[in-house]
Each structure stands twice: as C-alpha cells, then as structure tokens.
Design a protein around this motif. Sequence first.
Motif, PDB file in Angstrom:
ATOM      1  N   UNK A   1     118.250 -40.250 -57.809  1.00  0.00           N
ATOM      2  CA  UNK A   1     117.707 -40.383 -59.095  1.00  0.00           C
ATOM      3  C   UNK A   1     118.134 -41.782 -59.568  1.00  0.00           C
ATOM      4  N   UNK A   2     117.413 -42.147 -60.847  1.00  0.00           N
ATOM      5  CA  UNK A   2     117.698 -43.377 -61.408  1.00  0.00           C
ATOM      6  C   UNK A   2     118.590 -43.169 -62.409  1.00  0.00           C
ATOM      7  N   UNK A   3     119.721 -44.168 -62.223  1.00  0.00           N
ATOM      8  CA  UNK A   3     120.652 -44.145 -63.316  1.00  0.00           C
ATOM      9  C   UNK A   3     120.948 -45.521 -63.907  1.00  0.00           C
ATOM     10  N   UNK A   4     120.242 -46.483 -63.526  1.00  0.00           N
ATOM     11  CA  UNK A   4     120.427 -47.796 -63.912  1.00  0.00           C
ATOM     12  C   UNK A   4     119.338 -48.286 -64.628  1.00  0.00           C
ATOM     13  N   UNK A   5     118.627 -49.111 -64.260  1.00  0.00           N
ATOM     14  CA  UNK A   5     117.409 -49.564 -64.767  1.00  0.00           C
ATOM     15  C   UNK A   5     117.702 -50.468 -65.801  1.00  0.00           C
ATOM     16  N   UNK A   6     116.509 -50.338 -66.757  1.00  0.00           N
ATOM     17  CA  UNK A   6     116.470 -51.550 -67.768  1.00  0.00           C
ATOM     18  C   UNK A   6     116.839 -50.799 -69.213  1.00  0.00           C
ATOM     19  N   UNK A   7     117.189 -49.586 -69.110  1.00  0.00           N
ATOM     20  CA  UNK A   7     117.642 -48.722 -70.604  1.00  0.00           C
ATOM     21  C   UNK A   7     118.699 -48.629 -70.430  1.00  0.00           C
ATOM     22  N   UNK A   8     119.453 -49.450 -71.380  1.00  0.00           N
ATOM     23  CA  UNK A   8     121.036 -49.414 -71.215  1.00  0.00           C
ATOM     24  C   UNK A   8     121.430 -48.189 -72.130  1.00  0.00           C
ATOM     25  N   UNK A   9     120.551 -47.815 -72.876  1.00  0.00           N
ATOM     26  CA  UNK A   9     121.153 -46.164 -73.733  1.00  0.00           C
ATOM     27  C   UNK A   9     120.973 -45.152 -72.592  1.00  0.00           C
ATOM     28  N   UNK A  10     119.862 -45.075 -71.549  1.00  0.00           N
ATOM     29  CA  UNK A  10     119.834 -44.058 -70.710  1.00  0.00           C
ATOM     30  C   UNK A  10     121.078 -44.171 -69.665  1.00  0.00           C
ATOM     31  N   UNK A  11     121.374 -45.572 -69.288  1.00  0.00           N
ATOM     32  CA  UNK A  11     122.510 -45.738 -68.408  1.00  0.00           C
ATOM     33  C   UNK A  11     123.676 -45.201 -69.021  1.00  0.00           C
ATOM     34  N   UNK A  12     124.101 -45.341 -70.232  1.00  0.00           N
ATOM     35  CA  UNK A  12     125.457 -44.727 -70.844  1.00  0.00           C
ATOM     36  C   UNK A  12     125.206 -43.360 -71.185  1.00  0.00           C
ATOM     37  N   UNK A  13     124.012 -43.049 -71.322  1.00  0.00           N
ATOM     38  CA  UNK A  13     123.820 -41.100 -71.751  1.00  0.00           C
ATOM     39  C   UNK A  13     124.163 -40.695 -70.110  1.00  0.00           C
ATOM     40  N   UNK A  14     123.997 -41.244 -69.006  1.00  0.00           N
ATOM     41  CA  UNK A  14     124.158 -40.877 -67.789  1.00  0.00           C
ATOM     42  C   UNK A  14     125.821 -40.232 -67.770  1.00  0.00           C
ATOM     43  N   UNK A  15     126.722 -41.215 -68.254  1.00  0.00           N
ATOM     44  CA  UNK A  15     128.126 -40.731 -68.264  1.00  0.00           C
ATOM     45  C   UNK A  15     128.447 -39.686 -69.221  1.00  0.00           C
ATOM     46  N   UNK A  16     127.716 -39.510 -70.217  1.00  0.00           N
ATOM     47  CA  UNK A  16     127.947 -38.257 -70.971  1.00  0.00           C
ATOM     48  C   UNK A  16     127.580 -37.035 -70.189  1.00  0.00           C
ATOM     49  N   UNK A  17     126.287 -37.167 -69.616  1.00  0.00           N
ATOM     50  CA  UNK A  17     125.821 -35.937 -68.815  1.00  0.00           C
ATOM     51  C   UNK A  17     127.129 -35.477 -67.691  1.00  0.00           C
ATOM     52  N   UNK A  18     127.536 -36.832 -66.936  1.00  0.00           N
ATOM     53  CA  UNK A  18     128.339 -36.429 -65.907  1.00  0.00           C
ATOM     54  C   UNK A  18     130.012 -35.893 -66.360  1.00  0.00           C
ATOM     55  N   UNK A  19     130.126 -36.312 -67.662  1.00  0.00           N
ATOM     56  CA  UNK A  19     131.501 -35.615 -68.286  1.00  0.00           C
ATOM     57  C   UNK A  19     130.999 -34.256 -68.671  1.00  0.00           C
ATOM     58  N   UNK A  20     129.850 -33.989 -69.247  1.00  0.00           N
ATOM     59  CA  UNK A  20     129.731 -32.699 -69.554  1.00  0.00           C
ATOM     60  C   UNK A  20     129.570 -31.462 -68.390  1.00  0.00           C
ATOM     61  N   UNK A  21     129.356 -32.058 -67.353  1.00  0.00           N
ATOM     62  CA  UNK A  21     129.299 -31.183 -65.951  1.00  0.00           C
ATOM     63  C   UNK A  21     130.484 -31.457 -64.981  1.00  0.00           C
ATOM     64  N   UNK A  22     131.167 -32.440 -65.463  1.00  0.00           N
ATOM     65  CA  UNK A  22     132.190 -32.568 -64.221  1.00  0.00           C
ATOM     66  C   UNK A  22     133.040 -31.312 -63.867  1.00  0.00           C
ATOM     67  N   UNK A  23     133.378 -30.406 -64.493  1.00  0.00           N
ATOM     68  CA  UNK A  23     133.926 -29.220 -64.227  1.00  0.00           C
ATOM     69  C   UNK A  23     133.302 -28.063 -63.336  1.00  0.00           C
ATOM     70  N   UNK A  24     131.819 -28.664 -63.503  1.00  0.00           N
ATOM     71  CA  UNK A  24     130.980 -27.468 -62.659  1.00  0.00           C
ATOM     72  C   UNK A  24     130.480 -27.920 -61.294  1.00  0.00           C
ATOM     73  N   UNK A  25     130.380 -29.174 -61.105  1.00  0.00           N
ATOM     74  CA  UNK A  25     129.680 -29.882 -60.047  1.00  0.00           C
ATOM     75  C   UNK A  25     130.271 -31.101 -59.780  1.00  0.00           C
ATOM     76  N   UNK A  26     130.231 -31.746 -58.736  1.00  0.00           N
ATOM     77  CA  UNK A  26     130.897 -33.342 -58.273  1.00  0.00           C
ATOM     78  C   UNK A  26     129.557 -34.154 -58.718  1.00  0.00           C
ATOM     79  N   UNK A  27     129.632 -35.066 -59.372  1.00  0.00           N
ATOM     80  CA  UNK A  27     128.393 -36.001 -59.502  1.00  0.00           C
ATOM     81  C   UNK A  27     128.859 -37.574 -59.140  1.00  0.00           C
ATOM     82  N   UNK A  28     128.391 -38.089 -58.373  1.00  0.00           N
ATOM     83  CA  UNK A  28     128.613 -39.370 -58.196  1.00  0.00           C
ATOM     84  C   UNK A  28     127.301 -40.139 -58.104  1.00  0.00           C
ATOM     85  N   UNK A  29     127.348 -41.414 -58.931  1.00  0.00           N
ATOM     86  CA  UNK A  29     126.318 -42.423 -58.995  1.00  0.00           C
ATOM     87  C   UNK A  29     126.461 -43.337 -57.909  1.00  0.00           C
TER      88      UNK A  29
END
Length: 110
Positions: A1-29
């Motif tokens: 999946x794309x997590x970096x790129x040219x959208x800083x807001x999208x990049x930072x939001x990925x950390x929010x999503x990782x945090x939200x689901x961190x106890x349900x699954x292991x996510x590594x970018x």
Amino acid sequence: IGYGGKRSDHFLNNFSVMKRYRNKCSIKLTDKENEIFFAGKITELECKIGDTISLLAMPKAEGITTSGLQYPLKKEKLEFGIREGALNKAVSNKVRIEIKKGDLLVFRKV
C-alpha cells in the motif's frame, strides 16, 4: 500500500490508523529505506551496529527502557511535541525497547 508519497496529511493519518488498530493486528510500514511500527510492551530488534533507530511517542509513552542504543533510556517518558528519541544508533546487534504505558512508534532505517 502507499503510505508516503506527496500527501503529508495522508502520511500522518496513516499513523492514526496504525494506532487505532494496533491491538487488533500488527501493521508495519516499509519501504526501501525504513520500517515503521508501534512497539509492543517488549520489542527486540536484530540490527547492524550503526543502524538508525528513532522513537516517537503518539502522544505519550512512559517507563521506556532501552538497551543496545548509543543513547539508552531508563524508565523515561517521551511525549509528542515535548521530547522525542530521534536519530539514535544501534551499538549492538540486538536492540531492546520496553515500555510500561502509552504508544511508541519505532522508525528503523534499514
């Protein structure tokens, strides 16, 4: 999946999503240069001496103890916007990170 790129807001939001689901699954970018993941209560990494390891609380992490890093932490607190643990270096082939409370992102340059 794309997590970096040219959208800083999208990049930072990925950390929010990782945090939200961190106890349900292991996510590594990962990309060609880095891997980013949330530390568990105890995280052990096989490293090369000189590898760059950065620690960033989201928003707080307490009771952090590390070994195998140039600048070790001993029962310390990191807090977003207050104190970060950026650009540390592995001084051992094994790095250990232990946290008692909170959420801690690990950035490892590979």
